[in-house]
Design a protein around this motif. Structure first.
Motif, mmCIF file in Angstrom:
data_model
loop_
_atom_site.group_PDB
_atom_site.id
_atom_site.type_symbol
_atom_site.label_atom_id
_atom_site.label_comp_id
_atom_site.label_asym_id
_atom_site.label_seq_id
_atom_site.Cartn_x
_atom_site.Cartn_y
_atom_site.Cartn_z
ATOM 1 N N VAL A 118 -19.245 -31.886 -149.345
ATOM 2 C CA VAL A 118 -18.278 -31.964 -148.251
ATOM 3 C C VAL A 118 -18.841 -31.206 -147.056
ATOM 4 C CG1 VAL A 118 -15.974 -31.286 -147.461
ATOM 5 C CG2 VAL A 118 -16.280 -32.238 -149.753
ATOM 6 N N HIS A 119 -18.783 -31.808 -145.881
ATOM 7 C CA HIS A 119 -19.329 -31.204 -144.663
ATOM 8 C C HIS A 119 -18.250 -30.386 -143.963
ATOM 9 C CE1 HIS A 119 -22.746 -33.911 -145.147
ATOM 10 N NE2 HIS A 119 -21.883 -34.898 -145.299
ATOM 11 N N PHE A 120 -18.457 -29.081 -143.838
ATOM 12 C CA PHE A 120 -17.489 -28.211 -143.156
ATOM 13 C C PHE A 120 -18.007 -27.908 -141.761
ATOM 14 C CE2 PHE A 120 -15.906 -23.638 -142.617
ATOM 15 C CZ PHE A 120 -14.748 -24.054 -141.983
ATOM 16 N N ILE A 121 -17.287 -28.394 -140.757
ATOM 17 C CA ILE A 121 -17.668 -28.182 -139.360
ATOM 18 C C ILE A 121 -16.443 -27.670 -138.606
ATOM 19 C CG2 ILE A 121 -18.622 -29.230 -137.269
ATOM 20 C CD1 ILE A 121 -19.826 -31.387 -139.097
ATOM 21 N N PRO A 122 -16.349 -26.367 -138.372
ATOM 22 C CA PRO A 122 -15.200 -25.817 -137.653
ATOM 23 C C PRO A 122 -15.148 -26.324 -136.207
ATOM 24 C CG PRO A 122 -16.426 -24.105 -138.815
ATOM 25 C CD PRO A 122 -17.283 -25.328 -138.819
ATOM 26 N N ALA A 123 -13.949 -26.362 -135.664
ATOM 27 C CA ALA A 123 -13.765 -26.825 -134.293
ATOM 28 C C ALA A 123 -12.572 -26.106 -133.663
ATOM 29 C CB ALA A 123 -13.541 -28.341 -134.261
ATOM 30 N N HIS A 124 -12.550 -26.110 -132.336
ATOM 31 C CA HIS A 124 -11.435 -25.505 -131.616
ATOM 32 C C HIS A 124 -11.170 -26.274 -130.329
ATOM 33 C CE1 HIS A 124 -9.799 -22.098 -128.881
ATOM 34 N NE2 HIS A 124 -8.815 -22.840 -129.356
ATOM 35 N N PRO A 125 -10.126 -27.104 -130.300
ATOM 36 C CA PRO A 125 -9.744 -27.753 -129.040
ATOM 37 C C PRO A 125 -9.011 -26.757 -128.141
ATOM 38 C CG PRO A 125 -8.224 -28.365 -130.775
ATOM 39 C CD PRO A 125 -9.273 -27.504 -131.426
ATOM 40 N N ILE A 126 -9.522 -26.561 -126.949
ATOM 41 C CA ILE A 126 -8.888 -25.606 -126.026
ATOM 42 C C ILE A 126 -7.821 -26.370 -125.248
ATOM 43 C CG2 ILE A 126 -9.276 -23.885 -124.230
ATOM 44 C CD1 ILE A 126 -12.161 -23.699 -125.160
ATOM 45 N N ALA A 127 -6.711 -26.577 -125.892
ATOM 46 C CA ALA A 127 -5.611 -27.340 -125.315
ATOM 47 C C ALA A 127 -4.329 -26.894 -125.986
ATOM 48 C CB ALA A 127 -5.824 -28.842 -125.537
ATOM 49 N N GLY A 128 -3.243 -26.986 -125.268
ATOM 50 C CA GLY A 128 -1.973 -26.607 -125.874
ATOM 51 C C GLY A 128 -0.883 -26.425 -124.834
ATOM 52 N N THR A 129 0.307 -26.197 -125.321
ATOM 53 C CA THR A 129 1.455 -25.852 -124.490
ATOM 54 C C THR A 129 2.190 -24.726 -125.212
ATOM 55 O OG1 THR A 129 3.122 -27.281 -125.528
ATOM 56 C CG2 THR A 129 1.661 -28.316 -123.899
ATOM 57 N N GLU A 130 3.298 -24.290 -124.643
ATOM 58 C CA GLU A 130 4.073 -23.247 -125.302
ATOM 59 C C GLU A 130 5.008 -23.806 -126.367
ATOM 60 O OE1 GLU A 130 6.439 -24.146 -121.456
ATOM 61 O OE2 GLU A 130 4.421 -24.385 -122.281
ATOM 62 N N PHE A 131 5.010 -25.128 -126.543
ATOM 63 C CA PHE A 131 5.919 -25.758 -127.500
ATOM 64 C C PHE A 131 5.238 -25.952 -128.852
ATOM 65 C CE2 PHE A 131 7.030 -27.291 -123.211
ATOM 66 C CZ PHE A 131 8.277 -26.706 -123.101
ATOM 67 N N SER A 132 6.041 -26.128 -129.887
ATOM 68 C CA SER A 132 5.489 -26.289 -131.233
ATOM 69 C C SER A 132 6.320 -27.306 -132.006
ATOM 70 C CB SER A 132 5.460 -24.949 -131.974
ATOM 71 O OG SER A 132 6.768 -24.395 -132.065
ATOM 72 N N GLY A 133 5.767 -27.733 -133.139
ATOM 73 C CA GLY A 133 6.474 -28.674 -133.990
ATOM 74 C C GLY A 133 6.054 -30.111 -133.732
ATOM 75 N N PRO A 134 6.398 -31.018 -134.647
ATOM 76 C CA PRO A 134 5.958 -32.414 -134.536
ATOM 77 C C PRO A 134 6.492 -33.148 -133.317
ATOM 78 C CG PRO A 134 7.530 -32.151 -136.334
ATOM 79 C CD PRO A 134 7.157 -30.775 -135.888
ATOM 80 N N ASP A 135 7.642 -32.727 -132.794
ATOM 81 C CA ASP A 135 8.189 -33.373 -131.597
ATOM 82 C C ASP A 135 7.433 -32.973 -130.329
ATOM 83 O OD1 ASP A 135 10.922 -34.862 -132.239
ATOM 84 O OD2 ASP A 135 10.822 -33.084 -133.512
ATOM 85 N N ALA A 136 6.694 -31.869 -130.394
ATOM 86 C CA ALA A 136 6.019 -31.359 -129.196
ATOM 87 C C ALA A 136 4.719 -32.091 -128.889
ATOM 88 C CB ALA A 136 5.738 -29.861 -129.360
ATOM 89 N N GLY A 137 4.173 -32.808 -129.862
ATOM 90 C CA GLY A 137 2.873 -33.429 -129.686
ATOM 91 C C GLY A 137 2.896 -34.621 -128.741
ATOM 92 N N PHE A 138 1.729 -34.881 -128.112
ATOM 93 C CA PHE A 138 1.560 -36.075 -127.282
ATOM 94 C C PHE A 138 0.082 -36.438 -127.269
ATOM 95 C CE2 PHE A 138 1.621 -32.263 -124.736
ATOM 96 C CZ PHE A 138 0.639 -32.390 -123.780
ATOM 97 N N SER A 139 -0.199 -37.714 -127.176
ATOM 98 C CA SER A 139 -1.547 -38.210 -127.420
ATOM 99 C C SER A 139 -2.562 -37.808 -126.367
ATOM 100 C CB SER A 139 -1.528 -39.734 -127.554
ATOM 101 O OG SER A 139 -1.140 -40.342 -126.336
ATOM 102 N N THR A 140 -2.121 -37.459 -125.165
ATOM 103 C CA THR A 140 -3.061 -37.120 -124.093
ATOM 104 C C THR A 140 -3.315 -35.612 -123.973
ATOM 105 O OG1 THR A 140 -1.234 -37.127 -122.486
ATOM 106 C CG2 THR A 140 -2.479 -39.182 -122.751
ATOM 107 N N LEU A 141 -2.886 -34.853 -124.964
ATOM 108 C CA LEU A 141 -3.049 -33.392 -124.896
ATOM 109 C C LEU A 141 -4.505 -32.982 -124.686
ATOM 110 C CD1 LEU A 141 -1.905 -30.494 -125.243
ATOM 111 C CD2 LEU A 141 -2.276 -30.763 -127.707
ATOM 112 N N PHE A 142 -5.449 -33.738 -125.249
ATOM 113 C CA PHE A 142 -6.854 -33.323 -125.242
ATOM 114 C C PHE A 142 -7.665 -33.939 -124.100
ATOM 115 C CE2 PHE A 142 -5.133 -33.747 -129.562
ATOM 116 C CZ PHE A 142 -5.072 -32.398 -129.892
#
Length: 304
Positions: A118-142
């Protein structure tokens, strides 16, 4: 649309990042199927209501079956425990990644549980808002946001490239660096600003009810921005500060030294010194706008 990069992506954790990844993988054709797994039955029920995953039964075996990309989207403090629970269900040849804001700690937690093949490759998208939970997501965040990959020295180049193409497909710009360098950079650009925001808003809260109501009523845009940052998920940020404590403390020490210099300038009435300092910091803001990481348009509501 181009061929999907992965046949099935399994996302472990359905917060802002996980639910945004689910939407983005679908909307931009980065994966044929999306599975979501979360420890909370209530969250899983909401995921099913939203219809953002092809598989959302809550069963690890079902979620990871056939998954050639598995991304841990939990707070960094539990990444190791999650990896241990997932290990038996990871497909041979699968790519395992994460989205944590701290990398050295995540590597130390997760790497011991990664099965051979199994290939382990850590990552960190520098993106976000102050909201959380499944309702907070949106496809253009990144979109036009950086995603930093921190592959181990012996990582398979083809696997690294494939993960980079996944992030590029959903709109991110990809950079690669070591976990150690990542943690020092993010301690300054992300972790310290959050710590300062939490502290300033906490200071206002300590003034008592009468003053607190005036702070809320007469808050200027600067304080409002601090409250936006300080509204971020407390569990996530607790884990970040504890996991990256050495780098955060180093940057906090430098910040305190610079703050002492400003304090002396104000005490001595050094207007020229203050003007020169503010002019230098203003140039950094212009550079951020020029690189497309923010807009110069007025936005006092700070839309996501």
């Amino acid at each position: 649309m181009a061929e999907p990069i992965f046949a099935r992506v399994a996302l472990v954790g359905a917060g802002l990042i996980g639910s945004s990844l689910a939407r983005a993988a679908r909307d931009f054709g980065a994966a044929r199927e999306v599975a979501i797994l979360d420890a909370s039955p209530d969250v899983m029920a909401r995921v099913r209501d939203l219809g953002i995953a092809d598989e959302a039964s809550g069963d690890p075996a079902a979620a990871l079956k056939g998954a050639d990309l598995v991304i841990i989207c939990t707070p960094v403090g539990v990444c190791g425990a999650v990896a241990e629970q997932l290990a038996a269900y990871l497909e041979p040849g699968a790519l395992l990644s994460d989205v944590g804001s701290v990398k050295e700690s995540v590597v130390a937690q997760v790497a011991p549980h990664v099965p051979p093949g199994v290939h382990f490759i850590p990552a960190h998208p520098i993106a976000g808002t102050e909201f959380s939970g499944p309702d907070a997501g949106f496809s253009t965040l990144f979109q036009n946001r950086w995603c930093i990959l921190t592959p181990p020295a012996d990582a398979d180049p083809a696997a690294v490239d494939r993960l980079a193409r996944f992030w590029t497909r959903i709109g991110a710009r990809v950079e690669t660096m070591s976990p150690e360098h990542h943690d020092r950079v993010l301690a300054l650009t992300s972790h310290l600003p959050h710590l300062i925001a939490y502290n300033i808003v906490g200071t206002a809260d300590d003034f008592g009810e009468d003053t607190r109501s005036e702070v809320i009523k007469f808050s200027a845009s600067g304080f409002r921005d601090f409250t936006r940052i300080a509204a971020s998920d407390p569990t996530m940020w607790r884990d970040i500060f504890l996991s990256n404590r050495e780098a955060v403390l180093e940057m906090l020490g430098r910040f305190n030294e610079d703050l002492s210099v400003l304090q002396r300038m104000i005490r001595r009435g050094d207007g020229q010194g203050l003007h020169d300092f503010f002019s230098r910091t203003r140039a950094i803001r212009r550079s951020i706008i020029e690189q497309g990481q923010d807009t110069a348009a007025p936005d006092f509501g700070r839309r996501k």
